[in-house]
Design an enzyme around this catalytic site. Structure first.
Site, mmCIF file in Angstrom:
data_model
loop_
_atom_site.group_PDB
_atom_site.id
_atom_site.type_symbol
_atom_site.label_atom_id
_atom_site.label_comp_id
_atom_site.label_asym_id
_atom_site.label_seq_id
_atom_site.Cartn_x
_atom_site.Cartn_y
_atom_site.Cartn_z
ATOM 1 N N ASP A 98 -17.457 15.457 5.765
ATOM 2 C CA ASP A 98 -18.194 15.176 4.524
ATOM 3 C C ASP A 98 -19.458 14.346 4.684
ATOM 4 O OD1 ASP A 98 -17.199 12.700 5.134
ATOM 5 O OD2 ASP A 98 -15.599 12.740 3.644
ATOM 6 N N GLU A 120 -11.413 19.970 8.357
ATOM 7 C CA GLU A 120 -11.059 18.887 7.421
ATOM 8 C C GLU A 120 -11.550 19.270 6.010
ATOM 9 O OE1 GLU A 120 -12.517 14.569 6.890
ATOM 10 O OE2 GLU A 120 -11.037 14.382 8.474
ATOM 11 N N GLU A 134 -20.180 11.336 -0.062
ATOM 12 C CA GLU A 134 -19.265 12.233 0.669
ATOM 13 C C GLU A 134 -18.566 13.257 -0.226
ATOM 14 O OE1 GLU A 134 -19.431 8.937 1.117
ATOM 15 O OE2 GLU A 134 -20.016 8.683 3.208
ATOM 16 N N HIS A 216 -17.889 0.258 5.961
ATOM 17 C CA HIS A 216 -19.268 0.776 5.978
ATOM 18 C C HIS A 216 -19.671 1.544 4.725
ATOM 19 C CE1 HIS A 216 -18.203 5.014 6.435
ATOM 20 N NE2 HIS A 216 -17.178 4.579 7.125
ATOM 21 N N ARG A 218 -21.069 3.383 1.589
ATOM 22 C CA ARG A 218 -22.292 3.142 0.812
ATOM 23 C C ARG A 218 -22.013 2.523 -0.557
ATOM 24 N NH1 ARG A 218 -25.334 6.216 4.058
ATOM 25 N NH2 ARG A 218 -27.578 6.231 3.758
ATOM 26 N N HIS A 249 -20.009 -2.283 11.860
ATOM 27 C CA HIS A 249 -20.793 -1.027 11.826
ATOM 28 C C HIS A 249 -22.281 -1.360 11.949
ATOM 29 C CE1 HIS A 249 -22.391 2.756 10.221
ATOM 30 N NE2 HIS A 249 -21.182 3.279 10.255
HETATM 31 C C1 UD1 Z 1 -22.402 7.771 7.823
HETATM 32 C C2 UD1 Z 1 -21.928 8.822 6.821
HETATM 33 C C3 UD1 Z 1 -20.545 8.493 6.292
HETATM 34 C C4 UD1 Z 1 -19.580 8.250 7.438
HETATM 35 C C5 UD1 Z 1 -20.151 7.188 8.357
HETATM 36 C C6 UD1 Z 1 -19.257 7.003 9.548
HETATM 37 C C7 UD1 Z 1 -23.544 9.936 5.353
HETATM 38 C C8 UD1 Z 1 -24.410 9.807 4.161
HETATM 39 N N1 UD1 Z 1 -22.859 8.837 5.672
HETATM 40 O O1 UD1 Z 1 -22.610 6.545 7.110
HETATM 41 O O2 UD1 Z 1 -20.071 9.569 5.504
HETATM 42 O O3 UD1 Z 1 -18.358 7.821 6.897
HETATM 43 O O4 UD1 Z 1 -21.442 7.601 8.829
HETATM 44 O O5 UD1 Z 1 -19.559 5.825 10.235
HETATM 45 O O6 UD1 Z 1 -23.505 10.958 5.990
HETATM 46 N N2 UD1 Z 1 -26.994 3.042 12.755
HETATM 47 C C9 UD1 Z 1 -27.390 2.653 14.020
HETATM 48 N N3 UD1 Z 1 -26.768 3.237 15.087
HETATM 49 C C10 UD1 Z 1 -25.751 4.147 14.970
HETATM 50 C C11 UD1 Z 1 -25.350 4.491 13.674
HETATM 51 C C12 UD1 Z 1 -25.993 3.958 12.570
HETATM 52 O O7 UD1 Z 1 -28.274 1.842 14.187
HETATM 53 O O8 UD1 Z 1 -25.237 4.618 15.968
HETATM 54 C C13 UD1 Z 1 -27.711 2.468 11.585
HETATM 55 C C14 UD1 Z 1 -29.135 3.045 11.430
HETATM 56 O O9 UD1 Z 1 -29.984 2.054 10.950
HETATM 57 C C15 UD1 Z 1 -28.918 4.136 10.383
HETATM 58 C C16 UD1 Z 1 -27.910 3.453 9.486
HETATM 59 O O10 UD1 Z 1 -27.011 2.793 10.381
HETATM 60 O O11 UD1 Z 1 -30.098 4.498 9.722
HETATM 61 C C17 UD1 Z 1 -27.165 4.346 8.529
HETATM 62 O O12 UD1 Z 1 -26.611 5.480 9.161
HETATM 63 P P1 UD1 Z 1 -26.110 6.706 8.223
HETATM 64 O O13 UD1 Z 1 -25.510 7.754 9.093
HETATM 65 O O14 UD1 Z 1 -27.177 7.126 7.302
HETATM 66 O O15 UD1 Z 1 -25.024 6.027 7.301
HETATM 67 P P2 UD1 Z 1 -23.603 5.430 7.666
HETATM 68 O O16 UD1 Z 1 -23.395 4.260 6.770
HETATM 69 O O17 UD1 Z 1 -23.487 5.257 9.110
HETATM 70 N N1 UDP Z 2 -13.755 3.670 15.367
HETATM 71 C C1 UDP Z 2 -14.261 3.441 16.653
HETATM 72 N N2 UDP Z 2 -14.824 2.217 16.917
HETATM 73 C C2 UDP Z 2 -14.907 1.223 16.006
HETATM 74 C C3 UDP Z 2 -14.409 1.474 14.688
HETATM 75 C C4 UDP Z 2 -13.856 2.713 14.405
HETATM 76 O O1 UDP Z 2 -14.192 4.318 17.513
HETATM 77 O O2 UDP Z 2 -15.415 0.134 16.323
HETATM 78 C C5 UDP Z 2 -13.185 5.002 15.062
HETATM 79 C C6 UDP Z 2 -11.882 5.031 14.298
HETATM 80 O O3 UDP Z 2 -10.765 5.017 15.172
HETATM 81 C C7 UDP Z 2 -11.970 6.341 13.508
HETATM 82 C C8 UDP Z 2 -13.458 6.506 13.279
HETATM 83 O O4 UDP Z 2 -14.113 5.625 14.192
HETATM 84 O O5 UDP Z 2 -11.528 7.453 14.264
HETATM 85 C C9 UDP Z 2 -13.798 6.137 11.861
HETATM 86 O O6 UDP Z 2 -15.170 6.034 11.713
HETATM 87 P P1 UDP Z 2 -15.853 5.416 10.425
HETATM 88 O O7 UDP Z 2 -14.932 4.438 9.805
HETATM 89 O O8 UDP Z 2 -17.198 4.957 10.844
HETATM 90 O O9 UDP Z 2 -16.058 6.686 9.495
HETATM 91 P P2 UDP Z 2 -15.144 7.415 8.403
HETATM 92 O O10 UDP Z 2 -13.868 7.811 9.044
HETATM 93 O O11 UDP Z 2 -14.962 6.464 7.266
HETATM 94 O O12 UDP Z 2 -15.983 8.569 7.994
#
Ligand code: UD1
Ligand code: UDP
Length: 383
Positions: A98, A120, A134, A216, A218, A249
């Site tokens: 999602d 999923e 999502e 994390h 939003r 995160h």
């Molecule tokens: C995203 C997904 C969310 C998912 C989550 C898992 C969307 C809108 N959101 O949220 O559904 O549950 O990932 O973790 O698709 N960033 C880094 N390095 C990384 C990752 C992120 O610096 O490796 C920072 C960057 O500034 C980036 C920001 O996090 O722009 C947001 O990343 P984004 O993927 O847009 O949103 P998440 O909150 O990570």
């Molecule tokens: N996870 C990880 N390292 C971390 C925290 C979480 O590998 O420091 C793993 C966790 O076991 C799970 C996945 O990341 O499988 C969940 O990711 P996240 O919570 O970012 O996203 P969501 O599942 O909410 O989309």
């Protein structure tokens, strides 16, 4: 003629949940040419997973920008997938879950004419604002997917209620359990000597109960995270015999409040996001988990760990129904009260720490590949 698969993902959880599918398709390279495309919506957190599962992508769109927004991310994914789809011309495109990558990649795959396989599929809260965005992402993907791989009977029923046909929905369990079982085995094997686990051993106090935190979402940005941090502060003060470990995160909307509000509290350790095996190792050590994560809600029941969920809704009702996962939202008092109960009341803890596997038995990817083999036979005979 070999069937062409393109597996597209972009964030940490999609990578964890698609990695075992990549491995399963590798076993069938006589029938399929399978390529991996990462949007790299996440960068470091995605690369950690790729490195653990030893996956080298064929296409890396490298799209992550600091503090990216949904508009440009969505359009960048669609635009940058066009040449990949035109060059490779896949028969099947696999997307997961999602995220923005899921939704934008499904739209691109739809334009390309490939069959869209949603892994999923069918999770719903029926609230477009929670989780945001999502619920919209998976609903859009569900509307255009050709084949839906649902983890549970509930998620299949959600799709039937949206008038999807029976014969294009398959219950397989969630691929996260395939990834988890593989990782638990690896982490507990003799030769496993991960640097991060070595480091964790130096910061963990074996005499204290470990509370593991992740967050994390939003819809929790802003006041939600302030409430969560204030609650964690209270828990740390009220229960000095516990240790709170929080891999934070990398989203700046999470980093800022968490580091500002929780730095320098002796029994709270803020650490960088962990690699998947180190996180699995830490989940096994945890007394309880407090999280807003989707994936963690699925993994914890298989490890027998109680979970307090920092959300008002969940698309994963199965563990809530059994009573091992409890929704507490971002209300400070509720988070503190339910944590206190689990720390002090043994029977409440016992009731919530039952081991069960509502999300699968670790064979989801094998089942998905078998369904695709059957489907591709129809596909070959009709061409
Ligand atoms: C995203 C997904 C969310 C998912 C989550 C898992 C969307 C809108 N959101 O949220 O559904 O549950 O990932 O973790 O698709 N960033 C880094 N390095 C990384 C990752 C992120 O610096 O490796 C920072 C960057 O500034 C980036 C920001 O996090 O722009 C947001 O990343 P984004 O993927 O847009 O949103 P998440 O909150 O990570
Ligand atoms: N996870 C990880 N390292 C971390 C925290 C979480 O590998 O420091 C793993 C966790 O076991 C799970 C996945 O990341 O499988 C969940 O990711 P996240 O919570 O970012 O996203 P969501 O599942 O909410 O989309």
């Amino acid at each position: 003629m070999k069937i062409k698969n393109l597996i597209i993902f972009g964030t940490r959880p999609e990578a964890i949940k698609m990695a075992p599918l990549v491995k399963e398709f590798e076993k069938h390279s006589d029938k399929f040419t399978t390529k991996i495309c990462i949007t790299a919506q996440h960068r470091e957190m995605l690369d950690q997973v790729l490195s653990f599962f030893e996956i080298i992508p064929d296409f890396d769109l490298d799209l992550m920008k600091p503090n990216q927004n949904l508009y440009s991310l969505t359009s960048d994914i669609i635009t940058n997938l066009k040449p990949v789809l035109e060059k490779f011309q896949p028969d099947y495109v696999f997307v997961h879950g999602d995220t923005t990558t899921t939704m934008a990649a499904s739209i691109s795959a739809f334009y390309s004419g490939a069959k869209i396989c949603h892994v999923e599929a069918g999770l719903r809260t029926f609230n477009m604002k929670s989780p945001y965005p999502e619920e919209m992402n998976r609903t859009v993907t569900g509307a255009i997917a050709d084949i839906h791989f649902s983890p549970t009977p509930t998620s299949k029923q959600n799709l039937l209620d949206e008038n999807k046909k029976q014969d294009c929905i398959f219950i397989t369990g969630n691929t996260v359990i395939d990834a988890l079982l593989f990782s638990v085995k690896k982490v507990n094997s003799n030769g496993f000597n991960d640097n991060e686990v070595q480091h964790l051993k130096t910061i963990l106090n074996p005499n204290k109960k470990l509370i593991l935190i992740t967050g994390h979402r939003r819809e929790n940005h802003g006041q939600g995270f302030i409430n969560i941090c204030e609650a964690l502060k209270k828990i740390a003060r009220e229960h000095p015999n516990t240790q709170i470990v929080y891999p934070v995160h990398l989203n700046p909307n999470v980093q800022k409040p968490v580091y500002e509000l929780l730095n320098n509290i002796s029994n709270i350790q803020l650490i960088k996001p962990l690699s998947y095996p180190a996180f699995v190792w830490l989940m096994e050590k945890a007394y309880l988990i407090i999280t807003d994560s989707g994936g963690v809600q699925e993994e914890a029941p298989s490890l027998g760990k109680p979970v307090l969920v920092l959300r008002d809704t969940t698309e994963r009702p199965e563990a809530v129904d059994v009573g091992t996962v409890l929704l507490v939202g971002t209300d400070q008092n509720k988070i503190v009260k339910e944590t206190r109960k689990l720390l002090l009341d043994d029977s409440a803890y016992c009731n919530m720490s039952k081991l069960h596997n509502p999300y699968g038995d670790g064979t989801a990817c094998e089942q998905i590949v078998n369904h695709i083999i059957m489907d591709s036979m129809k596909f070959i005979s009709s061409n």
